[in-house]
Write a protein that holds these residues in place. Structure first.
Motif, PDB file in Angstrom:
ATOM      1  N   TYR A   1      -2.329   0.451   8.858  1.00 19.29           N
ATOM      2  CA  TYR A   1      -2.129  -0.878   9.450  1.00 19.29           C
ATOM      3  C   TYR A   1      -3.296  -1.835   9.220  1.00 19.29           C
ATOM      4  CZ  TYR A   1       1.446   1.861  11.755  1.00 19.29           C
ATOM      5  OH  TYR A   1       2.484   2.697  12.003  1.00 19.29           O
ATOM      6  N   ARG A   2      -4.177  -1.513   8.293  1.00 17.65           N
ATOM      7  CA  ARG A   2      -5.280  -2.413   7.955  1.00 17.65           C
ATOM      8  C   ARG A   2      -5.146  -2.799   6.499  1.00 17.65           C
ATOM      9  NH1 ARG A   2     -10.393  -1.528  11.398  1.00 17.65           N
ATOM     10  NH2 ARG A   2      -9.551  -0.403  13.150  1.00 17.65           N
ATOM     11  N   ALA A   3      -5.478  -4.034   6.196  1.00 16.85           N
ATOM     12  CA  ALA A   3      -5.400  -4.525   4.829  1.00 16.85           C
ATOM     13  C   ALA A   3      -6.802  -4.658   4.251  1.00 16.85           C
ATOM     14  CB  ALA A   3      -4.689  -5.876   4.795  1.00 16.85           C
ATOM     15  N   TYR A   4      -6.957  -4.205   3.015  1.00 12.90           N
ATOM     16  CA  TYR A   4      -8.212  -4.318   2.300  1.00 12.90           C
ATOM     17  C   TYR A   4      -7.938  -5.029   0.979  1.00 12.90           C
ATOM     18  CZ  TYR A   4      -9.518  -0.700   5.608  1.00 12.90           C
ATOM     19  OH  TYR A   4      -9.747   0.006   6.751  1.00 12.90           O
ATOM     20  N   ASP A   5      -8.739  -6.038   0.680  1.00 12.98           N
ATOM     21  CA  ASP A   5      -8.534  -6.790  -0.545  1.00 12.98           C
ATOM     22  C   ASP A   5      -9.878  -7.200  -1.131  1.00 12.98           C
ATOM     23  OD1 ASP A   5      -7.218  -7.968  -2.609  1.00 12.98           O
ATOM     24  OD2 ASP A   5      -6.539  -9.707  -1.481  1.00 12.98           O
ATOM     25  N   HIS A   6      -9.940  -7.198  -2.455  1.00 11.20           N
ATOM     26  CA  HIS A   6     -11.148  -7.607  -3.154  1.00 11.20           C
ATOM     27  C   HIS A   6     -10.744  -7.955  -4.578  1.00 11.20           C
ATOM     28  CE1 HIS A   6     -15.145  -7.356  -5.037  1.00 11.20           C
ATOM     29  NE2 HIS A   6     -15.589  -7.646  -3.816  1.00 11.20           N
ATOM     30  N   GLU A   7     -11.519  -8.798  -5.195  1.00  9.61           N
ATOM     31  CA  GLU A   7     -11.201  -9.228  -6.556  1.00  9.61           C
ATOM     32  C   GLU A   7     -11.256  -8.077  -7.558  1.00  9.61           C
ATOM     33  OE1 GLU A   7     -15.609 -10.902  -7.753  1.00  9.61           O
ATOM     34  OE2 GLU A   7     -14.247 -12.233  -6.690  1.00  9.61           O
ATOM     35  N   VAL A   8     -11.954  -6.998  -7.260  1.00  9.53           N
ATOM     36  CA  VAL A   8     -12.009  -5.857  -8.166  1.00  9.53           C
ATOM     37  C   VAL A   8     -10.624  -5.210  -8.329  1.00  9.53           C
ATOM     38  CG1 VAL A   8     -12.569  -4.052  -6.485  1.00  9.53           C
ATOM     39  CG2 VAL A   8     -13.464  -3.893  -8.816  1.00  9.53           C
ATOM     40  N   LEU A   9      -9.713  -5.455  -7.393  1.00  7.68           N
ATOM     41  CA  LEU A   9      -8.363  -4.904  -7.463  1.00  7.68           C
ATOM     42  C   LEU A   9      -7.454  -5.701  -8.391  1.00  7.68           C
ATOM     43  CD1 LEU A   9      -7.807  -4.178  -3.654  1.00  7.68           C
ATOM     44  CD2 LEU A   9      -8.464  -2.551  -5.437  1.00  7.68           C
TER      45      LEU A   9
ATOM     46  N   ILE B   1      -1.161  -1.113  -4.986  1.00  6.95           N
ATOM     47  CA  ILE B   1      -2.013  -2.299  -4.862  1.00  6.95           C
ATOM     48  C   ILE B   1      -1.102  -3.515  -5.031  1.00  6.95           C
ATOM     49  CG2 ILE B   1      -3.986  -3.551  -5.766  1.00  6.95           C
ATOM     50  CD1 ILE B   1      -5.006  -0.837  -6.833  1.00  6.95           C
ATOM     51  N   THR B   2      -0.904  -4.241  -3.955  1.00  5.59           N
ATOM     52  CA  THR B   2      -0.004  -5.391  -3.961  1.00  5.59           C
ATOM     53  C   THR B   2      -0.810  -6.680  -4.072  1.00  5.59           C
ATOM     54  OG1 THR B   2      -0.059  -5.649  -1.562  1.00  5.59           O
ATOM     55  CG2 THR B   2       1.562  -4.095  -2.453  1.00  5.59           C
ATOM     56  N   GLU B   3      -0.119  -7.794  -4.014  1.00  3.21           N
ATOM     57  CA  GLU B   3      -0.805  -9.089  -4.062  1.00  3.21           C
ATOM     58  C   GLU B   3      -1.747  -9.267  -2.880  1.00  3.21           C
ATOM     59  OE1 GLU B   3       1.940 -12.284  -4.476  1.00  3.21           O
ATOM     60  OE2 GLU B   3       2.835 -11.442  -6.287  1.00  3.21           O
ATOM     61  N   ARG B   4      -1.464  -8.591  -1.782  1.00  3.87           N
ATOM     62  CA  ARG B   4      -2.309  -8.694  -0.586  1.00  3.87           C
ATOM     63  C   ARG B   4      -3.377  -7.607  -0.525  1.00  3.87           C
ATOM     64  NH1 ARG B   4       2.204 -10.028   3.967  1.00  3.87           N
ATOM     65  NH2 ARG B   4       2.656 -12.142   3.245  1.00  3.87           N
ATOM     66  N   GLY B   5      -3.458  -6.761  -1.539  1.00  6.29           N
ATOM     67  CA  GLY B   5      -4.457  -5.698  -1.559  1.00  6.29           C
ATOM     68  C   GLY B   5      -3.855  -4.354  -1.216  1.00  6.29           C
ATOM     69  N   ILE B   6      -4.597  -3.565  -0.448  1.00  5.79           N
ATOM     70  CA  ILE B   6      -4.193  -2.202  -0.074  1.00  5.79           C
ATOM     71  C   ILE B   6      -4.036  -2.144   1.436  1.00  5.79           C
ATOM     72  CG2 ILE B   6      -4.928   0.208  -0.060  1.00  5.79           C
ATOM     73  CD1 ILE B   6      -6.651  -0.416  -2.497  1.00  5.79           C
ATOM     74  N   ARG B   7      -2.968  -1.480   1.894  1.00 14.58           N
ATOM     75  CA  ARG B   7      -2.777  -1.264   3.332  1.00 14.58           C
ATOM     76  C   ARG B   7      -2.973   0.211   3.630  1.00 14.58           C
ATOM     77  NH1 ARG B   7      -1.119  -5.082   6.636  1.00 14.58           N
ATOM     78  NH2 ARG B   7      -0.369  -3.633   8.186  1.00 14.58           N
ATOM     79  N   ILE B   8      -3.888   0.501   4.560  1.00 13.13           N
ATOM     80  CA  ILE B   8      -4.140   1.868   5.014  1.00 13.13           C
ATOM     81  C   ILE B   8      -4.181   1.837   6.534  1.00 13.13           C
ATOM     82  CG2 ILE B   8      -5.732   3.821   4.995  1.00 13.13           C
ATOM     83  CD1 ILE B   8      -6.758   2.799   2.291  1.00 13.13           C
TER      84      ILE B   8
ATOM     85  N   GLY C   1       2.590  12.685 -13.155  1.00 10.33           N
ATOM     86  CA  GLY C   1       2.609  13.510 -11.962  1.00 10.33           C
ATOM     87  C   GLY C   1       2.265  12.764 -10.689  1.00 10.33           C
ATOM     88  N   GLN C   2       2.026  11.490 -10.774  1.00 12.14           N
ATOM     89  CA  GLN C   2       1.703  10.729  -9.574  1.00 12.14           C
ATOM     90  C   GLN C   2       2.836   9.781  -9.201  1.00 12.14           C
ATOM     91  OE1 GLN C   2      -0.751  11.491  -7.694  1.00 12.14           O
ATOM     92  NE2 GLN C   2      -1.452  12.994  -9.174  1.00 12.14           N
ATOM     93  N   GLY C   3       4.033  10.023  -9.718  1.00 17.42           N
ATOM     94  CA  GLY C   3       5.177   9.192  -9.378  1.00 17.42           C
ATOM     95  C   GLY C   3       5.089   7.813 -10.012  1.00 17.42           C
ATOM     96  N   ARG C   4       4.121   7.638 -10.900  1.00 11.69           N
ATOM     97  CA  ARG C   4       3.945   6.370 -11.599  1.00 11.69           C
ATOM     98  C   ARG C   4       3.929   5.212 -10.622  1.00 11.69           C
ATOM     99  NH1 ARG C   4       3.220   6.813 -16.831  1.00 11.69           N
ATOM    100  NH2 ARG C   4       4.241   4.886 -17.303  1.00 11.69           N
ATOM    101  N   GLN C   5       3.218   5.385  -9.542  1.00 13.45           N
ATOM    102  CA  GLN C   5       3.121   4.370  -8.494  1.00 13.45           C
ATOM    103  C   GLN C   5       2.440   3.113  -9.019  1.00 13.45           C
ATOM    104  OE1 GLN C   5       1.127   6.062  -5.151  1.00 13.45           O
ATOM    105  NE2 GLN C   5       2.747   7.490  -4.712  1.00 13.45           N
ATOM    106  N   MET C   6       2.777   2.028  -8.360  1.00 13.87           N
ATOM    107  CA  MET C   6       2.134   0.769  -8.696  1.00 13.87           C
ATOM    108  C   MET C   6       0.680   0.830  -8.306  1.00 13.87           C
ATOM    109  SD  MET C   6       4.546  -1.273  -9.843  1.00 13.87           S
ATOM    110  CE  MET C   6       4.064  -2.928  -9.523  1.00 13.87           C
ATOM    111  N   GLY C   7      -0.166   0.256  -9.142  1.00 15.11           N
ATOM    112  CA  GLY C   7      -1.558   0.062  -8.782  1.00 15.11           C
ATOM    113  C   GLY C   7      -2.421   1.297  -8.814  1.00 15.11           C
ATOM    114  N   GLY C   8      -2.147   2.224  -9.710  1.00 14.10           N
ATOM    115  CA  GLY C   8      -3.012   3.376  -9.844  1.00 14.10           C
ATOM    116  C   GLY C   8      -4.354   2.968 -10.419  1.00 14.10           C
ATOM    117  N   PRO C   9      -5.271   3.888 -10.535  1.00 12.58           N
ATOM    118  CA  PRO C   9      -6.593   3.528 -11.059  1.00 12.58           C
ATOM    119  C   PRO C   9      -6.484   3.046 -12.499  1.00 12.58           C
ATOM    120  CG  PRO C   9      -6.386   5.908 -10.774  1.00 12.58           C
ATOM    121  CD  PRO C   9      -5.155   5.299 -10.220  1.00 12.58           C
TER     122      PRO C   9
END
Length: 148
Positions: free
Chosen positions: A116-124, A107-114, A136-144
């Motif tokens: 080639y589409r970007a999704y963003d909302h204040e809940v993020l 989850i970046t400053e611009r939201g989520i890219r899936i 076990g999830q690679g300690r990725q940025m922006g997990g739940p």
């Protein structure tokens, strides 16, 4: 699923007007003059075919107690129900959420890219730029977000 789609391709589609097999290069010269079906007509045809297919013996379906006995999908379901049992329980909203696929996504400053589409909302906002606390999830940025 692969076998089901193969059966649909081999046993159902051949009866649809304008069927070209595995390639559109096989179609005839007068394809536009052939019968054209509406979506509801195709749905009715598929529904009728499924009734026949569900009651047709399949070599891969064998009775759990009598392994030489070839069963239809409906007979197999009935045989397994007698062995395993069945308790009809309606699914709740939480159950449906549990059935959704999981996708770990930064989850970046611009939201989520899936795709080639970007999704963003204040809940993020609570997850932006944070690493996942789940092992076990690679300690990725922006997990739940984790409960405190």
């Amino acid at each position: 699923m692969e076998r089901t789609f193969g059966s649909i391709n081999d046993l159902l589609c051949q009866h649809v007007a304008g069927h070209t097999g595995s390639s559109v290069l096989r179609r005839g010269r007068e394809t536009m003059a052939e019968a054209q079906w509406t979506i509801p007509q195709l749905q009715d045809f598929l529904d009728e075919w499924i009734v026949c297919w569900q009651n047709r013996p399949h070599e891969g379906l064998r009775h759990p107690v009598l392994p030489k006995t070839v069963l239809t999908p409906n007979e197999m379901w009935a045989a397994l129900i007698t062995v395993c049992g069945y308790v009809p329980v309606p699914l709740t909203g939480a159950d449906w959420l549990e059935l959704l696929p999981v996708r770990w996504q930064p989850i970046t400053e611009r939201g989520i890219r899936i795709d080639y589409r970007a999704y963003d909302h204040e809940v993020l906002d609570a997850c932006r730029g944070k690493r996942s606390d789940i092992n076990g999830q690679g300690r990725q940025m922006g997990g739940p977000p984790q409960p405190a």
